[in-house]
Scaffold this active site. Sequence first.
Site, PDB file in Angstrom:
ATOM      1  N   PHE A 133      -4.254   3.652  15.034  1.00 29.21           N
ATOM      2  CA  PHE A 133      -4.605   4.687  14.069  1.00 29.21           C
ATOM      3  C   PHE A 133      -5.809   4.207  13.275  1.00 29.21           C
ATOM      4  O   PHE A 133      -5.955   3.008  13.043  1.00 29.21           O
ATOM      5  CB  PHE A 133      -3.437   4.963  13.106  1.00 29.21           C
ATOM      6  CG  PHE A 133      -2.496   6.003  13.636  1.00 29.21           C
ATOM      7  CD1 PHE A 133      -1.644   5.711  14.683  1.00 29.21           C
ATOM      8  CD2 PHE A 133      -2.481   7.287  13.095  1.00 29.21           C
ATOM      9  CE1 PHE A 133      -0.784   6.667  15.193  1.00 29.21           C
ATOM     10  CE2 PHE A 133      -1.636   8.258  13.597  1.00 29.21           C
ATOM     11  CZ  PHE A 133      -0.786   7.949  14.646  1.00 29.21           C
TER      12      PHE A 133
ATOM     13  N   ASN B 124       0.843  -1.201   0.000  1.00 24.97           N
ATOM     14  CA  ASN B 124       0.000   0.000   0.000  1.00 24.97           C
ATOM     15  C   ASN B 124       0.875   1.247   0.000  1.00 24.97           C
ATOM     16  O   ASN B 124       2.096   1.167   0.026  1.00 24.97           O
ATOM     17  CB  ASN B 124      -0.969  -0.016   1.192  1.00 24.97           C
ATOM     18  CG  ASN B 124      -0.236  -0.036   2.517  1.00 24.97           C
ATOM     19  OD1 ASN B 124       0.471   0.907   2.850  1.00 24.97           O
ATOM     20  ND2 ASN B 124      -0.390  -1.124   3.263  1.00 24.97           N
TER      21      ASN B 124
HETATM   22  N1  CTP Z   1      -3.774  -2.871  12.344  1.00 23.15           N
HETATM   23  C1  CTP Z   1      -2.989  -3.907  12.808  1.00 23.15           C
HETATM   24  N2  CTP Z   1      -2.979  -5.085  12.141  1.00 23.15           N
HETATM   25  C2  CTP Z   1      -3.740  -5.275  11.051  1.00 23.15           C
HETATM   26  C3  CTP Z   1      -4.556  -4.212  10.563  1.00 23.15           C
HETATM   27  C4  CTP Z   1      -4.551  -3.024  11.250  1.00 23.15           C
HETATM   28  O1  CTP Z   1      -2.295  -3.737  13.808  1.00 23.15           O
HETATM   29  N3  CTP Z   1      -3.718  -6.442  10.437  1.00 23.15           N
HETATM   30  C5  CTP Z   1      -3.789  -1.615  13.109  1.00 23.15           C
HETATM   31  C6  CTP Z   1      -3.244  -0.412  12.360  1.00 23.15           C
HETATM   32  O2  CTP Z   1      -1.847  -0.271  12.575  1.00 23.15           O
HETATM   33  C7  CTP Z   1      -4.038   0.717  12.974  1.00 23.15           C
HETATM   34  C8  CTP Z   1      -5.385   0.072  13.318  1.00 23.15           C
HETATM   35  O3  CTP Z   1      -5.134  -1.317  13.382  1.00 23.15           O
HETATM   36  O4  CTP Z   1      -3.490   1.141  14.196  1.00 23.15           O
HETATM   37  C9  CTP Z   1      -6.479   0.353  12.333  1.00 23.15           C
HETATM   38  O5  CTP Z   1      -6.043   0.042  11.038  1.00 23.15           O
HETATM   39  P1  CTP Z   1      -7.023   0.140   9.813  1.00 23.15           P
HETATM   40  O6  CTP Z   1      -6.326  -0.333   8.588  1.00 23.15           O
HETATM   41  O7  CTP Z   1      -7.640   1.505   9.815  1.00 23.15           O
HETATM   42  O8  CTP Z   1      -8.150  -0.860  10.287  1.00 23.15           O
HETATM   43  P2  CTP Z   1      -8.530  -2.316   9.894  1.00 23.15           P
HETATM   44  O9  CTP Z   1      -8.578  -3.133  11.127  1.00 23.15           O
HETATM   45  O10 CTP Z   1      -7.649  -2.834   8.809  1.00 23.15           O
HETATM   46  O11 CTP Z   1     -10.005  -2.112   9.415  1.00 23.15           O
HETATM   47  P3  CTP Z   1     -10.598  -1.792   7.964  1.00 23.15           P
HETATM   48  O12 CTP Z   1      -9.486  -2.052   6.973  1.00 23.15           O
HETATM   49  O13 CTP Z   1     -11.721  -2.720   7.860  1.00 23.15           O
HETATM   50  O14 CTP Z   1     -11.016  -0.343   8.010  1.00 23.15           O
END
Ligand code: CTP
Length: 400
Positions: free
Chosen positions: A324, A210
């Site tokens: 975040f 990403n």
């Molecule tokens: N995060 C994490 N591990 C993952 C996905 C996300 O630790 N596999 C953490 C990110 O570092 C961030 C938070 O979770 O602090 C939210 O990440 P985000 O990508 O916004 O959320 P998702 O859980 O991936 O939800 P979605 O993609 O459905 O919005």
Amino acid sequence: MGHLNQRNIIIGVCGGIAAYKSAELVRLLQKQGANVRVVMTDGAQAFITPLTLQALSGNPVHIELLDTEAERGMGHIELARWADAIVIAPATADILAKLANGDADNLLTTLVLATAAPVFVAPAMNQQMWAQAATQENCDTLRRRNFLFIGPDAGEQACGDVGAGRMSEPADVVQTLNAHFPSRALEGLHIVITAGPTREAIDPVRFIGNHSSGKMGFSLARAAIDAGASVTLVAGPVHLDTPEGVTRINVDSARQMLSACENACSQADIFIACAAVADYRPVTVADHKLKKQGTSGLTIELTQNPDIVATIGQAFPNLYTVGFAAETQNVLEHAREKRTRKQLDLIIANDVGNNAVFGQDHNSVTIIGSELELHLPEASKLQVARTCVEALAKEYRRTH
Ligand code: CTP
């Protein structure tokens, strides 16, 4: 006492109607224990008297570049060396143009050239003047040269127009300065921070990834170190220099990131998950580069990656966890829901719609806790990181 206690601050006042706000700014800085000296341009004196600012700052006001009296006391080079920060508030379109041009035609512009201290500018002007390409290009030049912008705010203007161009409120200027000067708010604490993207291999040459640049996570690491923490930064593949004093662990995939965090967090007090972790990875990774199969398409089966912040939070219940939420719509609503679902102490929400954040140097966020919702106006990622660290330290100390 706050972080501004005994800091030497020059307030540069330019000629604009917002000059009346600099009186309040000087007063607030005095209250924080700062040593304040005021420099006025000729134009400024049409809006506020030197006597007012002299009385509030407790020091003579500096106006002339080549004033034999002043040079015998504190000359312009000494003044430039004395300053821990120069704050130009209000900053007119004219001063921004002069600064972008590197002029040294009055005391204030000369001081800016002669100082090694950070220079903050709080612009104030008519909305049309602020929107002009000339002004915006001058601001871009100044940002590239590390000038720190505070505001401007939007709203009703003295001239009757409505739009961006109002000088930030003095309290907001003080808040930004406070955040800039490190406190020792995280002294004695160990913080683990994840940053950047993860890469999920498809074959030896391809991956799912990403746009995350890692800048926010690296800025947080720098801000946390400056606030006295010891910091372990678990970084996905990014090309950024490691902030001095930070222990960096490089990883590629989400599973590697999780395992590095599990090791680091056994000794940690606070975990900040700033990385943009890939939610999915290919079920199988090809041993060799995948070859095209005729003209047909390619289907890659994906499986979910572990949620790092949720897993770490469960494994270390006493760890203070901060996540975040990068969202493109209903930002605050999704962020609040994520904070509860992932059982985080704090979540920092930002709007990543229209590529407004990834790779950029600026950011604007809202910090959400159980009893906290703090919106930070747009600023450089380092400034935002410093304010986040202060807020986080306050919340952590309140609950521990
Ligand atoms: N995060 C994490 N591990 C993952 C996905 C996300 O630790 N596999 C953490 C990110 O570092 C961030 C938070 O979770 O602090 C939210 O990440 P985000 O990508 O916004 O959320 P998702 O859980 O991936 O939800 P979605 O993609 O459905 O919005």
